[in-house]
Design an enzyme around this catalytic site. Structure first.
Site, PDB file in Angstrom:
ATOM      1  N   SER A  44       0.809  -1.217   0.000  1.00  0.00           N
ATOM      2  CA  SER A  44       0.000   0.000   0.000  1.00  0.00           C
ATOM      3  C   SER A  44       0.841   1.265   0.000  1.00  0.00           C
ATOM      4  O   SER A  44       1.926   1.301   0.585  1.00  0.00           O
ATOM      5  CB  SER A  44      -0.875   0.041   1.261  1.00  0.00           C
TER       6      SER A  44
ATOM      7  N   HIS B 176      -7.078  -0.604   6.463  1.00  0.00           N
ATOM      8  CA  HIS B 176      -6.633  -1.989   6.655  1.00  0.00           C
ATOM      9  C   HIS B 176      -6.701  -2.409   8.124  1.00  0.00           C
ATOM     10  O   HIS B 176      -6.975  -3.568   8.419  1.00  0.00           O
ATOM     11  CB  HIS B 176      -5.218  -2.172   6.103  1.00  0.00           C
TER      12      HIS B 176
END
Lengths: 460, 460, 460, 460
Positions: free
Chosen positions: C298, C390
Site C-alpha cells: 500500500s 486496513h
C-alpha cells in the site's frame, strides 16, 4: 393431399430437379465461387417437405438415379490415368477423375446445408433414405450410393471437433430435458421425478449438440457415480439417492455408463457414441481425479431371441444345453414337457416368478449368454450390437450379471441379464485396434470360463 | 533449436510419419470405426509445432509426396470402370475408385481436426503450405494437390451453416476487439478511440466465428449507416459521430460496407466474405426495415502501380493518355519534364499537395481508373481483386470517387480514389451468374462512359 | 444555459418540489400502497439533470430545508412517549415517533430508486451533496442531515448480499476494462498493454457490481499472485509476467492486494472495500487451497507532507530527527544549508537521484514513517487513511519497504516507501474489534522497533 | 431432536442471543465500520434452523422482547427535542432520537442479510413470524413491531429497482418451471403439458427474481394474448393453442392477466404484484405496439361464502334477494324447501349441473356479486382482496362473467363467476390515487347497474 401420387407428380419432379440441381461446373472453374443458390435449394426443401412418403420415395429415387456422376466422363478420364506418366500429369489426371466422380446431387446437398435449418433437413432426409432402403423390395444401387455419400458428408460435419459437450442438470432448459426423456431408449423415463433423479446427485447426463442443429441433443450418455461396478439397473434408475442429497466425493470411485442413446435416425453410422464416452471420461477425471473404475452396465438385446432359437435347434439334444443336474432342477421347477414349457415361460417372462426356476436357470443361461456375447459373430464382429460398440471402443467384456434387469423389457430382450463392459483407460486404444484388426475380444476370466464351458458342452 | 535442420531431421521425420499417418483401411472395412488415434495425431501436431520453417517445409513436402493416394491401385481400378456394365457394378466400381483416390494424409487431417485446437492447427498448416507454394522455386505438384485437398475440407467445415454471426460492440470482449483492430487491413485502426468509434453509433461491426476455433474472428465486416452512398472514407473512420450520441433511425437509409478483412491466411479461397455480406444485409434489413441502399466503399489496390506502368508504356504517346487541354493544365501545374515529373509526383504521393495538379488530374485519372476496373482482365475475370470480389457477389460497379482516401495508403495504392460497388438486392443473384458465366460486368452510366472515353483515346 | 441562475429558478423550484415531493401519508395508512409516482419522480430527475452546479446547490438546499421531517409533529409525539406506560402503548408511541422522523424527501428518494437508472442518479446526487458540503462556507445542518439519510439508504441497498463479485479478465467486456483502467487511482494504468498485464497470468482483478447499476464497477481490487510478500510495486505493475505465460500453481503462495479503488464518489462511507477483500480472499482460497500469505502493498499518502511539516517544526532541533552520524552523512551528500536543501530535495523528489543521499535517509525516514503510521492519530484512529482502512479490516501493520515506489507519484506522496498490511485470516476479526474498540494497532517487530526509536529520539 | 423443548432451550437461547446480537454502538461511532460479524450471525442462523416450531416461537419472542430499542434512552432523548431550538440543535436531537429508536435486532438482521443465503433466511423467518402472529392467542406487541421492522427492510431490499424481470418459456430452466407450476395458486397446473401450454404461443409468463435469492421466482404473472377481453378461464388454461403453432401478430390486440401468484409467504405486504403488472405492460407494448386492451380475468374468492351468509341472514326475506319471477324459476328447478335446498346446492357446487337452475340463478347471483365487489368494504377498502389489489393498481371494475370458471375451485370460491379488472393505461395513476384517497371505485356501466339493482332490492 391426393396430388402426391408419384404418377401426377412425375413431370413436376423432373421439372423441379432440373431447376434446383445445378450442373457440376467444369473442372477448370471449380474454384470459382458458385452463385448463391439459396432460392432453388429452398425450393427443393419446401417441395420435399410437402410430399408424403410415396412422393418422397419417388423424388429420392429420381434424384439418385438421374443426378449422379457423369459416368461417361468418368470412364473417359479413367482412360487417361496411366501410372507411368510424370507425377504432375498423374496427379492432375487423378484430380480430374476425383472431381468427375462427384455426383451432381452432392452440390445440391452442399447448398442445402447452408440454409437455415438445412443440416437438420439433410439429417432427416437421410433417415428417409435409410427407411426406404430397408423397406424396398427392389434393390436400388443408386439410392445406396446416395446414402453412402450423404453419410460421409454428415460424418465430416459431425466430426467431434465441431460438437459441443453439454452437461444436463435440473437447471437445464425444459425442452432439452423433455427431449432427453423422450429419446432415452435403454431404460425409459417414466415421469419427471424419474428424469430429475437422472440428472441429480450421483448421476451425470451428458449430450453432444451441434451448432447447426440448435436445441437438439444428438447423443445422450447417462452415468451413475458409485463406489463399485454396478450389478443391476434397478438401484440406478429406480431407487437412486434423493435429489436433495449432496454428493460425498469420497464415496465416488466408479463411473457406470448405464445408458447411451442416439436420437437422430439420420446419423446412423456416424460415430458419436464412442467420442461422447471418451469426452465424458475426461470430464469425470477432471471432476474426480481419484476415480478408478469406468464401466458400462449394458443390456444384451437379442439374447432371448437367440436363446429360443438355440433351444429350438437343440431339440432332442438338451444334454448339449443343460447338465444332467441342471435339467433335473428345471424339471422339478416346472410342470409339463420340459423344453416346450421352458420355451413358453422364457418367451412370456413368466420364469422369473418361480424362485426355483430362477435358481435352476442361472448357470445354464449365464453360460449361454457368455458364449452369445463372446463367441457369436457376424462378418467377424460380435453379433450383439452393444457388445460390438463397446469392443470397438476398446472396452473389456467384463462381467455378466444375473437378474440385473427384471423389467419386462429387460426380460424380453436379455432374459434379465446385463453385461459390464469395462474401460481400462490405458488399454482401450490397444484393445480397439486388436478388435478391429484381428477380431480379438478381450474378456475377463468369468466370461472366458463361462464361454469355454458352453462351447465344450453345447458344441456351439 | 539447432536440431531442426532438415538434414538431421530426415530420419526422424520418416519415422514420425510412419508412426502417425495410418494406412487407408481396405474398402470393405471403410465403414468400421477407426481406433481413436488421438495419441499419434497429437504427436504429429506437437512435432510439427516444434519445427522451424525449414523443417516444416521438409515435413510437408514429404507428407504430400509419400502419403498420397495409392497410384497403382487407382490405375488398376480405373481399368475396371467400364461404362457398359450394369448400374450396380458400375456404381460399385466408381465407389471403389473414389475411395482409392483418397490420399493417406487425408486420414491424418481427419484425425487432427478431432483434437482440441486441431482445426486451428490445420488452418495454420494450410497458411504454411500456401507460403511454401508461393516461395518455392521448384514446383511441387504433390504439395499443390495437398493444398487443394485441404482447402476442400476447410470449405466443408467452414460452410456458412456452421458459422456464427456475431455483432461486435463496445461491450464485446476485449480480446475480440483487440484482434479486430489488429486484423483491420483496409483502414488500419490507430488506437482505442478509433475502434470504439467503429463499433459505436451509426456503425456496425460483424464477424463470423466457428465453434471449433473459439475467440477467433474469421472475417470482419465494418458497416457505416448513412443517409446516402458515401463518397469518401475520412468522414467514416476519422470524423464519425461521437460514441455517446444515439442513432436517429430516420437518418439511416443506406449501409456502406467500408471494410472487409479475413484474418486467417489459411482460409484463403474459402468463401466467407460474400456470405458475411449476405447475412449482414439480412440483419440490417431486420433492424432497419426501410433501408434502401447497400453499397461498398472500396479501395482500388494496384491502380497506382498499373497507372505508373501505363505512363511508362505510353512514353512519347502522352496524347493517348491526356487530352491536349489536360496536358496543358498539368504542364502548368508542375515544373520540369512533364511525364517524368508526373511519375515522380504520383509515386511519392506529392501530387495531392498541389490543388492545381489535383484539378488537372481528376478527369484523366478517373477515366483511366474506370477502364482499369472495367476493362482490365485476368483469366477473363476483373484484374482488380476487390472488383472481382464484389462482382462475383453480384454487385454493380457503381461509382468512382475522386479524393476519397487521401491517406498515404490510399494515395499509394489507389491514387486517392475509391469505388462504390452497389448491391441491388433483387439483382445480385442474376448479376453474379452473368459475371461468372459470361464475364459480363454490370456497371453504371458514370463508369461505362468514363471507360469508353478511355478506351477510345488511349487505345487500351 | 443562463436560466440556471438560482434567482430566476427559485419559483420554478418551489413549484417543482411542491409537485414532485409527496407528503408523508398519515401513520394509519402507511401500509397502503402509494400510487405509482413514476411521472413526478422522473420529472424531478429530468429537472435536476438539466441544472448547472449553482442550480443544483439551490435545489438541494431547498429540498433539505423545506422537505424534512415535520418537527411540530415530532415534538408533539415526543411528549407522548413515557417509559412508564404498558408495552403495547409504548411500542405504538415509539413506532409513530419513528415514522414521524421520516423526512419527506426520503419518500422522493424511495420513488426515484424505482426508476430506470434511478439508483445511479441517487449515487451521483450524493456526490453532488458531498461536494457542496465540502465547499460551503455557510454551514447547512439540513444538507448534512440529508447526506446522512441518503448514505444510510445507499448502505442498505449496497449491502454485500446484493452485490455481484465479478472477476475481470482480458475476455471481459471492453467497456468494463476501460472503466477499470480509468478508475485505477493507486497506480495509474498507462495504456492497454498495461491493463492487459493486470488481468493476465499471476494477476487477478475483481470488482463488485450491483444489478441496479449495470456495467458499473463499484470497487476494484487488483491482486498479484507471488511466492512471497512483495517489497516494491515496480515488479508488479511494470515488469510482470508476459500475458502469454501460464501460471505455475506451485509458485503461488501469496496474494498481494496492490490496489483498491472505489469508483463512485457518491458511495463514500459505504463500506465496499473491506467486503471485497474478504470475498476475494475466499475466492483465492478456493482457487489456491495452499495459499499461505495475504498482504497488501500500500501507498502511504500524506507522509511526505507530514514529513516536511515535521522538518519545519523541528527547525533548529535536527538532532531530534537525525542521529549525529545520519546528519553527517546527509551533509556529505548534499550542498548548501542542510535542512533547507533537504526540504527542497524532498519536495522536488530530487533526493532519489543521489545514491549517497538515498542511503543516508533510509534509516531516519523509515523511523519517521513507522511512527507516522503507528503513532499519529485523528480522533483516536490512525491518521493515515490507508492504514486506518486496513486496520479496521483487522490487518497487521507488517512492514515498511524502502524505495518501494519511486514513481513521481510514489515519491511525492510517500517518499518512495510502501507498507505491507498483512492479513492473518484467523486473527482479522479479533484485530478489527480491538482496533475499533480500544484503538489498539497490531504491528510487527519491525514497525514497533522503528516507531519506538522514533518516539524516543524525536519526542513525537 | 428432543432438546428443542423451549424449557431446556431457554438458557441456551439467552446465551446465544447475548453472543450473537450486538449492542447498538454509541451514536458518535455509528459511522465507523462494525467488525465483520459473520461468525455470530451464522451461528444464529444455524441455531434457528435447527429448532422446531416451538423453539423458533420462543426464540423469536425473546428476541423481539429483549433486544428492541432502549426505551429509557428514547424517553430521555424525547425530552431533549424541543421545537424552539435552533435548526442545528433540533436536527441533531432528532437524529439522535431516530438512531435510538433502532431496535438491537435490526443490527442482527443487517448482518444476516450479508451472509450467503441470508436474505432467503430472513424472508422465511418473517413467514414464521407471520404464522406465529396469526396463531398466537396471547397478543405480542413486540413481535408485531419486529414484523413491521422486518417488513420495512424487506420492502427496501425488494424495491423494484433491484428486481430482475424474466420471461419464462419452454426453454427456461426446468427447476424454474417446476417452481412456477408449484406456486401457481389461481388455476393449478396439473401436469407438464399444462405448463408447456402456459409458456407457449399466445401466452406469456413473467417473473420477478432478486439477485440475493437466485433461482427463486418471487411473483409470477401469467398472461394470455387474445383478440378480445376473455370471458372465461377454460379457453385459456385448458384448450389453448397447441405449443407448435406460431403466433399471428394480427390476432393479438388484448392482454389478459389471468393469474398472479406470490410465492414467498415472508414477502406478504411487500408490493411486487403491481410493479410486475406495470413492467409487463411495458414489455408487451414493446413487443406489440398496437396492443389495445389490458385486463385481468380474476377469481372472486370469498364470494360463495359471503353469498351463503347473505342467504342465511335474509332467511325469510327471500324477496330481498330474488324477484318474484326469479324465485319462481328457482322453485321450478329444484326439489324440496327452496332456500335450504339452494344453500345446499350452492355449497356442494351441484347447482351447476342443472341447466334450469343455472339459468334461474344467473341474474340474482350476478347482481349480488356486483354488489359484493363494488359495495362491500373493509376499513373503507374493497372487501374482496383481488378487487382491492387491482383497484389499488388503478384498474376499472369492468365486467362480471357468468360460468367463467366451472372448476370445483371456481365454483366453491366464486360460484363460477370471474371478474375483469381493466387497465386503461392513461387512467391508472389517477384511478389509483382516487381509490387510495377517497375510496372511490371506478366501475363500468354493467357493474354499476347490477350493483344498484342489488342495493335497491336487497337493502344491502
Amino acid at each position: 393431399c391426393s396430388s402426391s401420387s408419384s404418377g401426377s407428380r412425375g413431370p413436376d419432379m423432373d421439372e423441379l430437379l432440373r431447376r434446383t440441381v445445378a450442373a457440376l461446373p467444369p473442372y477448370e472453374s471449380r474454384g470459382i465461387s458458385p452463385a448463391l443458390r439459396e432460392g432453388p435449394s429452398q425450393e427443393f426443401v419446401d417441395f420435399y417437405r410437402a410430399l408424403e412418403t410415396d412422393g418422397r420415395a419417388a423424388l429420392l429415387t429420381k434424384l439418385a438415379a438421374d443426378y449422379g456422376a457423369d459416368h461417361g466422363l468418368v470412364s473417359q478420364l479413367c482412360g487417361q490415368v496411366t501410372e507411368g506418366r510424370d507425377v504432375d500429369a498423374l496427379l492432375q489426371a487423378e484430380a480430374r477423375l476425383r472431381y468427375s466422380l462427384t455426383p451432381r446431387y452432392k452440390l445440391l446437398i452442399g447448398h442445402i446445408c447452408r440454409l437455415e435449418g438445412g443440416v437438420k433437413f439433410l439429417v432427416d432426409l437421410r433417415a428417409d433414405i435409410l427407411q426406404l432402403l430397408q423397406s424396398q423390395s427392389a434393390d436400388s444401387p443408386q439410392l445406396r450410393e446416395m446414402n453412402g455419400i450423404l453419410k460421409m458428408l454428415l460424418s465430416d460435419w459431425f466430426s467431434v471437433g465441431f460438437l459441443n459437450l453439454e452437461r444436463i442438470t435440473w437447471h437445464s432448459s425444459c425442452d432439452l430435458l423433455q427431449k432427453i426423456s423422450m429419446y432415452e431408449a435403454v431404460h425409459p423415463v417414466r415421469n419427471w421425478v424419474d428424469i430429475k433423479r437422472r440428472v441429480g446427485p450421483y448421476r451425470r447426463c451428458y449430450v453432444f449438440t451441434h451448432n447447426a442443429m440448435p436445441r437438439e441433443p444428438l447423443v445422450v450418455l447417462h452415468v451413475a457415480l458409485t463406489d463399485d461396478i454396478a450389478k443391476n439397473i434397478q438401484a440406478i434408475v429406480q431407487y437412486g439417492p434423493s435429489p436433495e442429497r449432496s454428493e460425498d466425493v469420497n464415496k465416488i470411485t466408479t463411473a457406470i455408463f448405464y445408458s447411451i442413446s442416439t436420437s437422430q435416425q439420420g446419423l446412423q453410422g456416424v460415430e458419436l457414441g464412442n467420442y461422447l464416452i471418451k469426452r465424458v471420461v475426461k470430464e469425470l477425471q477432471g471432476e474426480f481425479p481419484h476415480m478408478k473404475k469406468f464401466s458400462s452396465l449394458s443390456p444384451i438385446p437379442g439374447f432371448t431371441t437367440w436363446l429360443l432359437e438355440i433351444l429350438q435347434i437343440k431339440e432332442g439334444k438338451s444334454n448339449q444345453i443343460f447338465t444332467e443336474l441342471e435339467y433335473k432342477e428345471i424339471q422339478d421347477a416346472i410342470e409339463g414337457p420340459v423344453l416346450e414349457t421352458l420355451k413358453r415361460l422364457l418367451s412370456t417372462n413368466e420364469w422369473v416368478r418361480s424362485d426355483k426356476l430362477v435358481r435352476a436357470l442361472e448357470m445354464p443361461l449365464m453360460r449361454l449368454c457368455a458364449w452369445y456375447l463372446y463367441g457369436e459373430k457376424h462378418h467377424g464382429a460380435a453379433l450383439n450390437p452393444v457388445a460390438n460398440f463397446h469392443l470397438q471402443n476398446g472396452a473389456v467384456l467384463w462381467r455378466l450379471n444375473w437378474l440385473a434387469d427384471v423389467s419386462p423389457r429387460g426380460l424380453s430382450s436379455s432374459s434379465g441379464m446385463m453385461a459390464n463392459y469395462r474401460y481400462f483407460l490405458e488399454d482401450t486404444n490397444h484393445n480397439s485396434i486388436q478388435y478391429l484388426r484381428s477380431r480379438h475380444i478381450e474378456a475377463s476370466e468369468q466370461i472366458l470360463s463361462l464361454a469355454a464351458q458352453c462351447q465344450k458342452s453345447s458344441k456351439l
